[in-house]
Design an enzyme around this catalytic site. Structure first.
Site, short mmCIF file in Angstrom:
data_model
loop_
_atom_site.label_atom_id
_atom_site.label_comp_id
_atom_site.label_asym_id
_atom_site.label_seq_id
_atom_site.Cartn_x
_atom_site.Cartn_y
_atom_site.Cartn_z
N THR A 132 0.80 -1.22 0.00
CA THR A 132 0.00 0.00 0.00
C THR A 132 0.84 1.28 0.00
OG1 THR A 132 -1.39 1.33 1.47
CG2 THR A 132 -0.17 -0.41 2.51
N GLU A 134 0.29 3.58 1.86
CA GLU A 134 0.44 3.99 3.27
C GLU A 134 1.86 3.73 3.78
OE1 GLU A 134 -1.92 5.42 5.73
OE2 GLU A 134 -2.53 6.05 3.74
N TYR A 156 -1.55 0.04 10.95
CA TYR A 156 -1.85 -0.64 9.67
C TYR A 156 -0.62 -0.60 8.76
CZ TYR A 156 -3.60 -0.97 4.84
OH TYR A 156 -3.78 -1.30 3.52
N LYS A 160 1.79 -3.61 7.40
CA LYS A 160 1.96 -3.82 5.96
C LYS A 160 3.43 -3.74 5.54
CE LYS A 160 -2.18 -4.43 3.97
NZ LYS A 160 -2.50 -5.48 3.00
P1 NDP Z 1 -11.55 -4.56 2.16
O1 NDP Z 1 -11.49 -4.04 3.55
O2 NDP Z 1 -12.70 -4.22 1.28
O3 NDP Z 1 -11.45 -6.17 2.21
C1 NDP Z 1 -10.61 -6.82 3.10
C2 NDP Z 1 -10.84 -8.31 3.00
O4 NDP Z 1 -9.99 -8.97 3.95
C3 NDP Z 1 -12.27 -8.75 3.32
O5 NDP Z 1 -12.63 -9.84 2.49
C4 NDP Z 1 -12.15 -9.22 4.76
O6 NDP Z 1 -13.13 -10.16 5.13
C5 NDP Z 1 -10.78 -9.87 4.71
N1 NDP Z 1 -10.20 -10.09 6.02
C6 NDP Z 1 -10.12 -9.22 7.05
N2 NDP Z 1 -9.56 -9.79 8.12
C7 NDP Z 1 -9.28 -11.07 7.76
C8 NDP Z 1 -8.72 -12.17 8.43
N3 NDP Z 1 -8.34 -12.10 9.71
N4 NDP Z 1 -8.57 -13.34 7.76
C9 NDP Z 1 -8.99 -13.45 6.47
N5 NDP Z 1 -9.53 -12.44 5.78
C10 NDP Z 1 -9.68 -11.27 6.43
O7 NDP Z 1 -10.18 -4.14 1.45
P2 NDP Z 1 -9.87 -3.82 -0.09
O8 NDP Z 1 -10.53 -4.81 -0.93
O9 NDP Z 1 -10.09 -2.37 -0.33
O10 NDP Z 1 -8.29 -4.02 -0.13
C11 NDP Z 1 -7.71 -5.29 -0.43
C12 NDP Z 1 -6.29 -5.33 0.10
O11 NDP Z 1 -5.52 -4.30 -0.50
C13 NDP Z 1 -6.16 -5.12 1.60
O12 NDP Z 1 -5.08 -5.91 2.04
C14 NDP Z 1 -5.80 -3.64 1.73
O13 NDP Z 1 -5.08 -3.42 2.91
C15 NDP Z 1 -4.95 -3.46 0.49
N6 NDP Z 1 -4.95 -2.13 -0.10
C16 NDP Z 1 -6.13 -1.51 -0.40
C17 NDP Z 1 -6.12 -0.29 -1.04
C18 NDP Z 1 -7.39 0.42 -1.37
O14 NDP Z 1 -7.31 1.63 -1.65
N7 NDP Z 1 -8.53 -0.24 -1.43
C19 NDP Z 1 -4.84 0.37 -1.40
C20 NDP Z 1 -3.66 -0.40 -1.07
C21 NDP Z 1 -3.74 -1.60 -0.45
P3 NDP Z 1 -14.57 -9.71 5.73
O15 NDP Z 1 -15.43 -9.43 4.51
O16 NDP Z 1 -14.98 -10.93 6.47
O17 NDP Z 1 -14.36 -8.51 6.58
P1 GDR Z 2 -6.80 5.76 3.74
O1 GDR Z 2 -8.35 5.89 3.32
O2 GDR Z 2 -6.58 6.02 5.16
O3 GDR Z 2 -6.03 6.58 2.75
O4 GDR Z 2 -6.55 4.19 3.51
P2 GDR Z 2 -9.56 6.63 3.99
O5 GDR Z 2 -10.58 6.79 2.93
O6 GDR Z 2 -9.98 5.98 5.26
O7 GDR Z 2 -8.95 8.08 4.37
C1 GDR Z 2 -8.44 8.95 3.38
C2 GDR Z 2 -8.20 10.32 3.99
O8 GDR Z 2 -9.47 10.91 4.31
C3 GDR Z 2 -9.37 11.52 5.59
N1 GDR Z 2 -10.71 11.62 6.19
C4 GDR Z 2 -11.50 10.60 6.54
N2 GDR Z 2 -11.33 9.27 6.41
C5 GDR Z 2 -12.34 8.45 6.82
N3 GDR Z 2 -12.23 7.13 6.66
N4 GDR Z 2 -13.49 8.96 7.39
C6 GDR Z 2 -13.68 10.30 7.55
O9 GDR Z 2 -14.72 10.74 8.07
C7 GDR Z 2 -12.65 11.17 7.09
N5 GDR Z 2 -12.51 12.50 7.06
C8 GDR Z 2 -11.33 12.78 6.52
C9 GDR Z 2 -8.42 10.62 6.36
O10 GDR Z 2 -7.91 11.29 7.50
C10 GDR Z 2 -7.38 10.33 5.29
O11 GDR Z 2 -6.45 11.36 5.24
C11 GDR Z 2 -7.07 3.51 2.37
C12 GDR Z 2 -7.34 2.05 2.79
O12 GDR Z 2 -8.01 1.41 1.74
C13 GDR Z 2 -6.05 1.33 3.07
O13 GDR Z 2 -6.32 -0.06 3.28
C14 GDR Z 2 -5.11 1.48 1.87
O14 GDR Z 2 -3.89 0.85 2.13
C15 GDR Z 2 -4.90 2.96 1.56
O15 GDR Z 2 -6.15 3.56 1.30
C16 GDR Z 2 -4.01 3.16 0.33
#
Ligand code: NDP
Ligand code: GDR
Length: 370
Positions: A132, A134, A156, A160
């Site tokens: 990520t 992050e 987190y 990672k």
């Molecule tokens: P989501 O939060 O939508 O999905 C996470 C998934 O992981 C869900 O299926 C969840 O299951 C599962 N999970 C959580 N805990 C466990 C566990 N203990 N054992 C097995 N499975 C588990 O995330 P995204 O699809 O958005 O992201 C996918 C991956 O990419 C994640 O690893 C995230 O950290 C990473 N990532 C995401 C980004 C983004 O912008 N979306 C950017 C960069 C990295 P359940 O449905 O049961 O909760």
């Molecule tokens: P992020 O996503 O932390 O970048 O992680 P998120 O959408 O939670 O926050 C993005 C930015 O928005 C600001 N923010 C808020 N965020 C949330 N969730 N709720 C609020 O009310 C709010 N107001 C302002 C946050 O402070 C932050 O700056 C996501 C996840 O998908 C991670 O798993 C992944 O690795 C990174 O993106 C890349």
């Protein structure tokens, strides 16, 4: 026929990746946690009854905290590719559950790598690790690329970071095809409801339809490089199809503040905002509304800041440099930010129009058990 195993199949990326791999003719296996309610909404349209013949999508109960379970599933499936997408993925929540996040997001990655090694699958099985942006955390260099130093800013991101380096170490130590995709934020209509983009598009839809008055957010100044999840799962697949295992940054190269994402979402329903005040006192009011379908009062306060959403340490600026992935993977984007906002707004408007229709018909779906 290739076999893929996906952890996190019920999540946003898991669902889009499953769709993509099924289209490509893969047999897809997914690991799903047991939960007291069904949590397969995102993949229900792909689900096949296991009693049917020629089933291409198979689900296994499991958890990234359970080595024996992971090892058994990998042994049974003998996957050609593993996509480790499972994680506790909410940055703010990771400050509340730091040990759990270390276990799932950090050690969970090790459990997958070690299972593949112990089962003697190092030559057969390719591994994708969901790393990520992050990892970059406190800004060291912009735009961020594969060589930019890491400085994680949350439990987190620290977990990672462990997963990232374990993936690199297993590649170097055991000659495994194991890669990190360093993905910047990617969103979609099926994004989790508590991530900021989806929180915004849901609230804007409800406000426009008269179902909600105010949206409460935290830091409006942070900047994110947002893409569409549909484009990003294509990159995951491409990363595992190369001759050589390498790590890649996947990003759009454009960064935007949370405040501008709010403005863009309101603009989709014809509402223009004006922002007043600073810090915790900042608010957004309706300046004009050009769409007569949405009856909203000029001057209505539609956004307030709530400090409970601030993070103990914030990541202020993310902007990725996708040069390597474009050149080496031939990866291309179909959606820009405008297209992403449109897609999310259209989907949430449809969702809440349905809710409004039911409410008006006397069916309160939110309180159906009362
Ligand atoms: P989501 O939060 O939508 O999905 C996470 C998934 O992981 C869900 O299926 C969840 O299951 C599962 N999970 C959580 N805990 C466990 C566990 N203990 N054992 C097995 N499975 C588990 O995330 P995204 O699809 O958005 O992201 C996918 C991956 O990419 C994640 O690893 C995230 O950290 C990473 N990532 C995401 C980004 C983004 O912008 N979306 C950017 C960069 C990295 P359940 O449905 O049961 O909760
Ligand atoms: P992020 O996503 O932390 O970048 O992680 P998120 O959408 O939670 O926050 C993005 C930015 O928005 C600001 N923010 C808020 N965020 C949330 N969730 N709720 C609020 O009310 C709010 N107001 C302002 C946050 O402070 C932050 O700056 C996501 C996840 O998908 C991670 O798993 C992944 O690795 C990174 O993106 C890349």
């Amino acid at each position: 026929m290739k076999k893929a195993l996906i952890t996190g199949i019920t999540g946003q990326d898991g669902a889009y990746l499953t769709e993509l791999l099924l289209e490509k003719g893969y047999e897809v296996h997914g690991i799903k946690r047991r939960s007291s309610l069904f949590n397969t909404d995102r993949i229900d349209h792909l689900y096949q009854d296991p009693h049917e013949e020629n089933v291409k999508l198979k689900l296994h109960y499991g958890d990234l905290t359970d080595s024996m379970n992971l090892t058994r599933i990998i042994q049974e499936v003998q996957p050609d590719e593993i996509y480790n997408l499972g994680a506790m993925s909410h940055v703010r929540v990771s400050f509340d559950t730091p040990e759990y996040v270390g276990n799932v997001d950090g050690l969970g990655t090790l459990r997958i790598l070690e299972a593949v090694r112990l089962l003697g699958l190092t030559e057969k099985t390719r591994i994708y690790q969901a790393s990520t942006s992050e990892l970059y955390g406190l800004v060291q260099e912009v735009p961020q690329k594969e060589t930019t130093p890491f400085y994680p800013r949350s439990p987190y991101a620290v977990a990672k970071l462990y997963g990232y380096w374990m993936t690199v170490n297993y590649r170097e130590a055991y000659n495994m095809y194991a890669c990190n995709g360093i993905l910047f934020n990617h969103e979609s209509p099926i994004r989790g409801e508590t991530f900021v983009t989806r929180k915004i598009t849901r609230a804007v839809s409800k406000i426009a339809l008269g179902l909600q008055e105010t949206l409460y957010l935290g830091n409006l100044n942070s900047k994110r490089d947002w893409g569409h999840a549909k484009d990003y799962v294509k990159a995951m697949w491409l990363i595992l199809q190369q001759d050589k295992a390498e790590d890649f940054v996947i990003a759009t190269g454009v960064t935007t503040t949370i405040r501008d994402f709010v403005k863009m979402s309101f603009a989709e329903v014809g509402i223009e905002l004006e922002f007043e005040g600073e810090g915790v006192d900042e608010v957004a009011k309706v300046k004009a509304c050009s769409n007569p379908q949405y009856q909203i009062e000029i001057g209505q306060i539609v956004l307030k800041v709530d400090p409970q959403y601030f993070r103990p340490t914030e990541v202020d600026l993310l902007i990725g440099d996708p040069t390597k992935s474009k050149e080496k993977l031939g990866w291309e984007l179909e959606y820009d930010l405008d297209g992403l906002v449109k897609d999310m707004m259209q989907s949430d408007l449809k969702l809440f129009k349905k809710e409004k229709y039911l409410l008006e018909g006397g069916h309160d779906i939110l309180n159906q058990y009362e």
